[in-house]
Structure formats: structure tokens, C-alpha cells
Write a protein that holds these residues in place. Sequence first.
Motif, PDB file in Angstrom:
ATOM      1  N   LYS A 136       0.804  -1.232   0.000  1.00  0.00           N
ATOM      2  CA  LYS A 136       0.000   0.000   0.000  1.00  0.00           C
ATOM      3  C   LYS A 136       0.833   1.276   0.000  1.00  0.00           C
ATOM      4  O   LYS A 136       0.377   2.317  -0.487  1.00  0.00           O
ATOM      5  CB  LYS A 136      -0.965   0.006   1.187  1.00  0.00           C
ATOM      6  N   ASP A 137       2.051   1.235   0.531  1.00  0.00           N
ATOM      7  CA  ASP A 137       2.892   2.435   0.586  1.00  0.00           C
ATOM      8  C   ASP A 137       3.916   2.475  -0.557  1.00  0.00           C
ATOM      9  O   ASP A 137       4.768   3.377  -0.591  1.00  0.00           O
ATOM     10  CB  ASP A 137       3.609   2.518   1.938  1.00  0.00           C
ATOM     11  N   PHE A 138       3.833   1.523  -1.484  1.00  0.00           N
ATOM     12  CA  PHE A 138       4.723   1.517  -2.635  1.00  0.00           C
ATOM     13  C   PHE A 138       4.189   2.486  -3.695  1.00  0.00           C
ATOM     14  O   PHE A 138       3.023   2.861  -3.692  1.00  0.00           O
ATOM     15  CB  PHE A 138       4.800   0.119  -3.250  1.00  0.00           C
ATOM     16  N   TYR A 139       5.072   2.855  -4.613  1.00  0.00           N
ATOM     17  CA  TYR A 139       4.687   3.668  -5.759  1.00  0.00           C
ATOM     18  C   TYR A 139       4.571   2.761  -6.985  1.00  0.00           C
ATOM     19  O   TYR A 139       5.194   1.689  -7.023  1.00  0.00           O
ATOM     20  CB  TYR A 139       5.713   4.779  -6.000  1.00  0.00           C
ATOM     21  N   PRO A 140       3.793   3.176  -7.997  1.00  0.00           N
ATOM     22  CA  PRO A 140       3.587   2.309  -9.156  1.00  0.00           C
ATOM     23  C   PRO A 140       4.856   1.770  -9.791  1.00  0.00           C
ATOM     24  O   PRO A 140       4.900   0.603 -10.201  1.00  0.00           O
ATOM     25  CB  PRO A 140       2.805   3.228 -10.120  1.00  0.00           C
ATOM     26  N   HIS A 141       5.916   2.598  -9.853  1.00  0.00           N
ATOM     27  CA  HIS A 141       7.141   2.135 -10.518  1.00  0.00           C
ATOM     28  C   HIS A 141       7.829   1.004  -9.753  1.00  0.00           C
ATOM     29  O   HIS A 141       8.711   0.327 -10.296  1.00  0.00           O
ATOM     30  CB  HIS A 141       8.115   3.306 -10.725  1.00  0.00           C
ATOM     31  N   GLN A 142       7.433   0.801  -8.505  1.00  0.00           N
ATOM     32  CA  GLN A 142       8.015  -0.268  -7.696  1.00  0.00           C
ATOM     33  C   GLN A 142       7.255  -1.590  -7.844  1.00  0.00           C
ATOM     34  O   GLN A 142       7.621  -2.582  -7.217  1.00  0.00           O
ATOM     35  CB  GLN A 142       8.028   0.155  -6.216  1.00  0.00           C
ATOM     36  N   LEU A 143       6.209  -1.600  -8.661  1.00  0.00           N
ATOM     37  CA  LEU A 143       5.362  -2.771  -8.832  1.00  0.00           C
ATOM     38  C   LEU A 143       5.530  -3.376 -10.217  1.00  0.00           C
ATOM     39  O   LEU A 143       5.893  -2.689 -11.174  1.00  0.00           O
ATOM     40  CB  LEU A 143       3.887  -2.396  -8.643  1.00  0.00           C
ATOM     41  N   SER A 144       5.242  -4.664 -10.332  1.00  0.00           N
ATOM     42  CA  SER A 144       5.192  -5.303 -11.645  1.00  0.00           C
ATOM     43  C   SER A 144       3.931  -4.844 -12.372  1.00  0.00           C
ATOM     44  O   SER A 144       3.025  -4.254 -11.772  1.00  0.00           O
ATOM     45  CB  SER A 144       5.161  -6.822 -11.495  1.00  0.00           C
ATOM     46  N   GLY A 145       3.870  -5.137 -13.677  1.00  0.00           N
ATOM     47  CA  GLY A 145       2.681  -4.780 -14.439  1.00  0.00           C
ATOM     48  C   GLY A 145       1.426  -5.435 -13.893  1.00  0.00           C
ATOM     49  O   GLY A 145       0.364  -4.813 -13.795  1.00  0.00           O
ATOM     50  N   GLY A 146       1.551  -6.711 -13.519  1.00  0.00           N
ATOM     51  CA  GLY A 146       0.392  -7.412 -12.962  1.00  0.00           C
ATOM     52  C   GLY A 146      -0.078  -6.801 -11.658  1.00  0.00           C
ATOM     53  O   GLY A 146      -1.282  -6.682 -11.406  1.00  0.00           O
ATOM     54  N   GLN A 147       0.876  -6.391 -10.828  1.00  0.00           N
ATOM     55  CA  GLN A 147       0.514  -5.744  -9.568  1.00  0.00           C
ATOM     56  C   GLN A 147      -0.145  -4.386  -9.818  1.00  0.00           C
ATOM     57  O   GLN A 147      -1.140  -4.042  -9.178  1.00  0.00           O
ATOM     58  CB  GLN A 147       1.767  -5.584  -8.698  1.00  0.00           C
ATOM     59  N   GLN A 148       0.388  -3.625 -10.787  1.00  0.00           N
ATOM     60  CA  GLN A 148      -0.228  -2.334 -11.112  1.00  0.00           C
ATOM     61  C   GLN A 148      -1.665  -2.511 -11.599  1.00  0.00           C
ATOM     62  O   GLN A 148      -2.554  -1.741 -11.235  1.00  0.00           O
ATOM     63  CB  GLN A 148       0.598  -1.616 -12.180  1.00  0.00           C
ATOM     64  N   GLN A 149      -1.895  -3.552 -12.404  1.00  0.00           N
ATOM     65  CA  GLN A 149      -3.248  -3.764 -12.899  1.00  0.00           C
ATOM     66  C   GLN A 149      -4.179  -4.183 -11.771  1.00  0.00           C
ATOM     67  O   GLN A 149      -5.359  -3.802 -11.761  1.00  0.00           O
ATOM     68  CB  GLN A 149      -3.253  -4.800 -14.025  1.00  0.00           C
ATOM     69  N   THR A 170      -5.365  -7.328 -19.725  1.00  0.00           N
ATOM     70  CA  THR A 170      -4.116  -8.097 -19.689  1.00  0.00           C
ATOM     71  C   THR A 170      -3.232  -7.852 -20.901  1.00  0.00           C
ATOM     72  O   THR A 170      -2.160  -8.440 -21.011  1.00  0.00           O
ATOM     73  CB  THR A 170      -4.420  -9.609 -19.601  1.00  0.00           C
ATOM     74  N   SER A 171      -3.654  -6.978 -21.819  1.00  0.00           N
ATOM     75  CA  SER A 171      -2.931  -6.857 -23.096  1.00  0.00           C
ATOM     76  C   SER A 171      -1.536  -6.254 -22.938  1.00  0.00           C
ATOM     77  O   SER A 171      -0.665  -6.486 -23.774  1.00  0.00           O
ATOM     78  CB  SER A 171      -3.747  -6.025 -24.093  1.00  0.00           C
ATOM     79  N   ALA A 172      -1.296  -5.489 -21.881  1.00  0.00           N
ATOM     80  CA  ALA A 172       0.012  -4.862 -21.693  1.00  0.00           C
ATOM     81  C   ALA A 172       0.930  -5.690 -20.787  1.00  0.00           C
ATOM     82  O   ALA A 172       2.038  -5.262 -20.472  1.00  0.00           O
ATOM     83  CB  ALA A 172      -0.162  -3.462 -21.104  1.00  0.00           C
ATOM     84  N   LEU A 173       0.478  -6.875 -20.395  1.00  0.00           N
ATOM     85  CA  LEU A 173       1.222  -7.673 -19.427  1.00  0.00           C
ATOM     86  C   LEU A 173       2.057  -8.756 -20.097  1.00  0.00           C
ATOM     87  O   LEU A 173       1.685  -9.304 -21.131  1.00  0.00           O
ATOM     88  CB  LEU A 173       0.258  -8.344 -18.437  1.00  0.00           C
ATOM     89  N   ASP A 174       3.182  -9.081 -19.453  1.00  0.00           N
ATOM     90  CA  ASP A 174       3.941 -10.257 -19.869  1.00  0.00           C
ATOM     91  C   ASP A 174       3.090 -11.495 -19.613  1.00  0.00           C
ATOM     92  O   ASP A 174       2.313 -11.533 -18.642  1.00  0.00           O
ATOM     93  CB  ASP A 174       5.242 -10.356 -19.067  1.00  0.00           C
ATOM     94  N   PRO A 175       3.225 -12.521 -20.443  1.00  0.00           N
ATOM     95  CA  PRO A 175       2.384 -13.714 -20.295  1.00  0.00           C
ATOM     96  C   PRO A 175       2.367 -14.306 -18.889  1.00  0.00           C
ATOM     97  O   PRO A 175       1.323 -14.749 -18.409  1.00  0.00           O
ATOM     98  CB  PRO A 175       3.015 -14.695 -21.298  1.00  0.00           C
ATOM     99  N   GLU A 176       3.501 -14.277 -18.190  1.00  0.00           N
ATOM    100  CA  GLU A 176       3.553 -14.897 -16.862  1.00  0.00           C
ATOM    101  C   GLU A 176       2.807 -14.085 -15.802  1.00  0.00           C
ATOM    102  O   GLU A 176       2.545 -14.582 -14.707  1.00  0.00           O
ATOM    103  CB  GLU A 176       5.002 -15.109 -16.424  1.00  0.00           C
ATOM    104  N   LEU A 177       2.446 -12.844 -16.111  1.00  0.00           N
ATOM    105  CA  LEU A 177       1.738 -12.002 -15.149  1.00  0.00           C
ATOM    106  C   LEU A 177       0.233 -11.969 -15.394  1.00  0.00           C
ATOM    107  O   LEU A 177      -0.514 -11.454 -14.565  1.00  0.00           O
ATOM    108  CB  LEU A 177       2.286 -10.569 -15.203  1.00  0.00           C
ATOM    109  N   ILE A 178      -0.203 -12.510 -16.525  1.00  0.00           N
ATOM    110  CA  ILE A 178      -1.618 -12.429 -16.885  1.00  0.00           C
ATOM    111  C   ILE A 178      -2.497 -13.162 -15.878  1.00  0.00           C
ATOM    112  O   ILE A 178      -3.557 -12.690 -15.479  1.00  0.00           O
ATOM    113  CB  ILE A 178      -1.834 -12.983 -18.309  1.00  0.00           C
ATOM    114  N   GLY A 179      -2.020 -14.329 -15.426  1.00  0.00           N
ATOM    115  CA  GLY A 179      -2.824 -15.171 -14.546  1.00  0.00           C
ATOM    116  C   GLY A 179      -3.263 -14.493 -13.274  1.00  0.00           C
ATOM    117  O   GLY A 179      -4.399 -14.676 -12.816  1.00  0.00           O
TER     118      GLY A 179
END
Length: 249
Positions: A136-149, A170-179
Motif C-alpha cells: 500500500k505504501d509503494f509507488y507504481p514504478h516499484q510494482l510489476s505490471g500485474g501488480q499495477q493492474q 491483460t494486453s500490456a502484461l507479460d504472459p507470466e503475469l496475466i494469470g
Amino acid sequence: MFLTISGLAKSFGDNKVLKDINLELDKGEVLSIIGPSGSGKTTLLRCFNGLETPDKGRMSFENGLTIDFGEKASKQSIDTMRKKSAMVFQSYNLFPHKTVLENVIEGPVIVQKEKRANAVERAEALLEKVGLKEKKDFYPHQLSGGQQQRVGIARALALKPELMLFDEPTSALDPELIGEVLTVMKDLAKEKWTMIMVTHEIQFAGEISDQIVFMDGGYIVEHGPPQEVLKAPKQERTKQFLQRILNPV
């Protein structure tokens, strides 16, 4: 019926993007919109929450709100419609200078004038729901794409919408983060959130949807339950699309 769409049309200049769209959606249903790029899917989704205004057609909600776009819908009625929904974008659209928690409470506090303490309590519960309370106290740049979504989904849920809209989440995510994103969406479907989703995840759409719409050239070419549209499509264009998507060379 929660939402009824009649004769919706939208053009950008000479380009007719939506042509005579008719749909019904009941409360608690999931509707997935599939089709090739440029078929009008995202434009249709954006019409549901006022990001685009149709040129003509009618949109009616179960509480009696009806917007006739042919009569130049009032700003008040479009604002009322917009408050019913929340959208999850394919590119996350998080505020980079705000923490995860601040992103989630932004809408409730700034737009809906909710007390900050209440908004924070709800935001923390929603972040736990999507598996990110510890971030909760992280900034977006500190998260993976899946976490940001997943933060994007929590942010949308914080607005307490009647209708959740997903634009190819999920279109902007790496395949391993889609799930991890699809798991959250599957949970929302089980909880009977009313959802409209534009997606290329055909198998996933088949698993969670009550209705599938196949669009091409601005028209709804085929519409029905997943087992019909995906397993036994009637239209040749639908068959061609699914063949290319599900069985690529």
C-alpha cells in the motif's frame, strides 16, 4: 434488466465505428466483447461510461434512467450514467507520484467526497482482496505490471460501481503475469459483479462470461452464451476469427 442498449451508433468523422448496437445485460452478469482490432470494441466500452458519446441510440438502466442520444443527451444524464460504472484500463493509468493507497482512495475522496478515514479503511480491504495490502505504501514504478493492474482493479472497486468495465486488462502484461489479474477478475465474477470486458483472452472469456459478443466492422456479428458463440458459432466470420485466434499457424 440492468442495462438495455438500443440502436447505438458512433462515428468519428466519416468513419462509422459503431453501427446499430443492441444489447441487454442483467445484474450480476458478465459480458465479454471479442473481435479483431478496429472492430469497435473499445469504443463501445467507452460509450458505457461516457468517455465517448454515441451519435444516436438509447441506453436505459433498471432504475429508470434513460438517455436518448439522438436528442442530444444532457450533461446531467451522462454524468449520472458515468457514476454507475468504473473502468480498468489496459495501460493501468495509475498516478505515478501517488502511493498505491493514495491511488485507490483518490476517487472516493476527491470525486465522491467520502471521508478519508472511511476511504482508507475500504481501500485497505480492497488491496487485501487483490493480494496487495502489503504494497500500500509503494509507488507504481516499484510494482510489476500485474501488480499495477490489480491496483487498477482495486481503484475501480473503491468507487462502488454498479458496473465494472475492463478494456483489455491483460494486453500490456507479460504472459507470466496475466494469470494473477485473471484470478482477481474470476473472483469478481463469482461474487456476481456486473461486468463488461473487452478481451483477447478467449478461453478465459468462455469460462466466466454469461454472454459473448463478437464484433467486426462496427457491427455485432454474433451474440449468445459462450458455449454457442465459441463452440458452435453460426456466422462464418466468427468461425474464421476463432480459428485464427485459437489455432494459429
